[in-house]
Motif scaffolding. Structure first.
Motif, PDB file in Angstrom:
ATOM      1  N   GLU A 230      -5.339   5.440   9.564  1.00  0.00           N
ATOM      2  CA  GLU A 230      -3.791   4.999   9.040  1.00  0.00           C
ATOM      3  C   GLU A 230      -3.434   3.711   8.086  1.00  0.00           C
ATOM      4  O   GLU A 230      -2.754   3.768   7.462  1.00  0.00           O
ATOM      5  N   ASP A 231      -4.601   3.144   7.790  1.00  0.00           N
ATOM      6  CA  ASP A 231      -4.882   2.198   6.742  1.00  0.00           C
ATOM      7  C   ASP A 231      -5.187   2.732   5.367  1.00  0.00           C
ATOM      8  O   ASP A 231      -5.064   1.974   4.523  1.00  0.00           O
ATOM      9  N   ALA A 232      -5.780   3.913   5.513  1.00  0.00           N
ATOM     10  CA  ALA A 232      -6.050   4.581   4.283  1.00  0.00           C
ATOM     11  C   ALA A 232      -4.871   4.748   3.207  1.00  0.00           C
ATOM     12  O   ALA A 232      -3.804   5.244   3.686  1.00  0.00           O
ATOM     13  N   ALA A 233      -4.962   4.038   2.007  1.00  0.00           N
ATOM     14  CA  ALA A 233      -3.918   4.060   0.930  1.00  0.00           C
ATOM     15  C   ALA A 233      -4.368   3.597  -0.247  1.00  0.00           C
ATOM     16  O   ALA A 233      -5.728   3.086  -0.114  1.00  0.00           O
TER      17      ALA A 233
ATOM     18  N   ARG B 189       0.770  -1.141  -0.105  1.00  0.00           N
ATOM     19  CA  ARG B 189       0.147  -0.082  -0.185  1.00  0.00           C
ATOM     20  C   ARG B 189       0.787   1.292  -0.014  1.00  0.00           C
ATOM     21  O   ARG B 189       1.960   1.117   0.440  1.00  0.00           O
ATOM     22  N   GLN B 190       0.352   2.155  -0.482  1.00  0.00           N
ATOM     23  CA  GLN B 190       1.059   3.562  -0.466  1.00  0.00           C
ATOM     24  C   GLN B 190      -0.048   4.701  -0.232  1.00  0.00           C
ATOM     25  O   GLN B 190      -1.023   4.927  -0.860  1.00  0.00           O
TER      26      GLN B 190
ATOM     27  N   ALA C 133       2.865  -7.651   7.952  1.00  0.00           N
ATOM     28  CA  ALA C 133       3.276  -6.282   8.626  1.00  0.00           C
ATOM     29  C   ALA C 133       2.928  -6.261   9.866  1.00  0.00           C
ATOM     30  O   ALA C 133       1.649  -6.396  10.246  1.00  0.00           O
ATOM     31  N   ASP C 134       3.758  -5.766  10.957  1.00  0.00           N
ATOM     32  CA  ASP C 134       3.188  -5.729  12.382  1.00  0.00           C
ATOM     33  C   ASP C 134       2.133  -4.901  12.407  1.00  0.00           C
ATOM     34  O   ASP C 134       1.195  -4.806  13.306  1.00  0.00           O
ATOM     35  N   SER C 135       1.974  -3.780  11.529  1.00  0.00           N
ATOM     36  CA  SER C 135       1.032  -3.032  11.562  1.00  0.00           C
ATOM     37  C   SER C 135      -0.484  -3.448  11.322  1.00  0.00           C
ATOM     38  O   SER C 135      -1.534  -2.710  11.774  1.00  0.00           O
ATOM     39  N   VAL C 136      -0.559  -4.536  10.559  1.00  0.00           N
ATOM     40  CA  VAL C 136      -1.820  -5.196  10.396  1.00  0.00           C
ATOM     41  C   VAL C 136      -2.086  -6.366  10.718  1.00  0.00           C
ATOM     42  O   VAL C 136      -3.203  -7.178  10.733  1.00  0.00           O
TER      43      VAL C 136
ATOM     44  N   VAL D 199       2.421  -4.907   3.005  1.00  0.00           N
ATOM     45  CA  VAL D 199       1.037  -5.176   3.889  1.00  0.00           C
ATOM     46  C   VAL D 199       1.243  -6.852   4.157  1.00  0.00           C
ATOM     47  O   VAL D 199       1.219  -7.238   5.420  1.00  0.00           O
ATOM     48  N   GLY D 200       1.247  -7.680   3.267  1.00  0.00           N
ATOM     49  CA  GLY D 200       1.423  -9.281   3.774  1.00  0.00           C
ATOM     50  C   GLY D 200       1.845  -9.830   2.419  1.00  0.00           C
ATOM     51  O   GLY D 200       1.578  -9.331   1.260  1.00  0.00           O
ATOM     52  N   ARG D 201       2.050 -11.216   2.729  1.00  0.00           N
ATOM     53  CA  ARG D 201       2.247 -11.809   1.544  1.00  0.00           C
ATOM     54  C   ARG D 201       1.711 -13.397   1.591  1.00  0.00           C
ATOM     55  O   ARG D 201       1.695 -13.857   2.829  1.00  0.00           O
TER      56      ARG D 201
END
Length: 122
Positions: A87-90, A37-38, A59-62, A47-49
């Motif tokens: 903060e997830d907006a992207a 995400r950007q 990612a730790d944030s999600v 974000v993840g895979r």
């Protein structure tokens, strides 16, 4: 190889969205795929895979809020996003690697789809 992400939209904080990434038939189900995400003014962020065998990494944030899954029969990748925060907006992008395993580095991924916008209001 073509990837198309869709499913973005506007949601209130605490809400959920599910993003979908449709891959062309040439995308191998044996390849790892990921989500990035950007946000405006920020760098692209992992974000993840999900690897070919279904193993996921976030990612730790999600972590604990987002879930990646794939349906190889449909050449489709998903990102279920719960408990969304502002903060997830992207703009969210899906990507495909050329090998079964991949990490968090965007250089691991060869093909990228057009992004889908997620906005989260507080």
């Amino acid at each position: 190889v073509q990837l198309q992400a869709y499913g973005g939209g506007s949601v209130q904080a605490g809400g959920s969205l599910r993003l979908t990434c449709a891959a062309s038939r040439r995308t191998s189900s044996n390849n790892a795929m990921g989500w990035f995400r950007q946000a405006p003014g920020k760098e692209r962020e992992f974000v993840g895979r999900i690897n070919w065998n279904g193993a996921t990494y976030y990612a730790d944030s999600v972590k604990g809020r987002f879930t990646i899954s794939r349906d190889n029969a449909k050449n489709t990748l998903y990102l279920q996003m719960n408990s969304l925060k502002p903060e997830d907006a992207a703009v969210y992008y899906c990507a495909s690697a050329l090998r079964p395993y991949a990490g968090w580095d965007h250089l691991d991924y060869r093909y990228w789809g057009h992004g889908t916008l997620v906005t989260v209001s507080s």
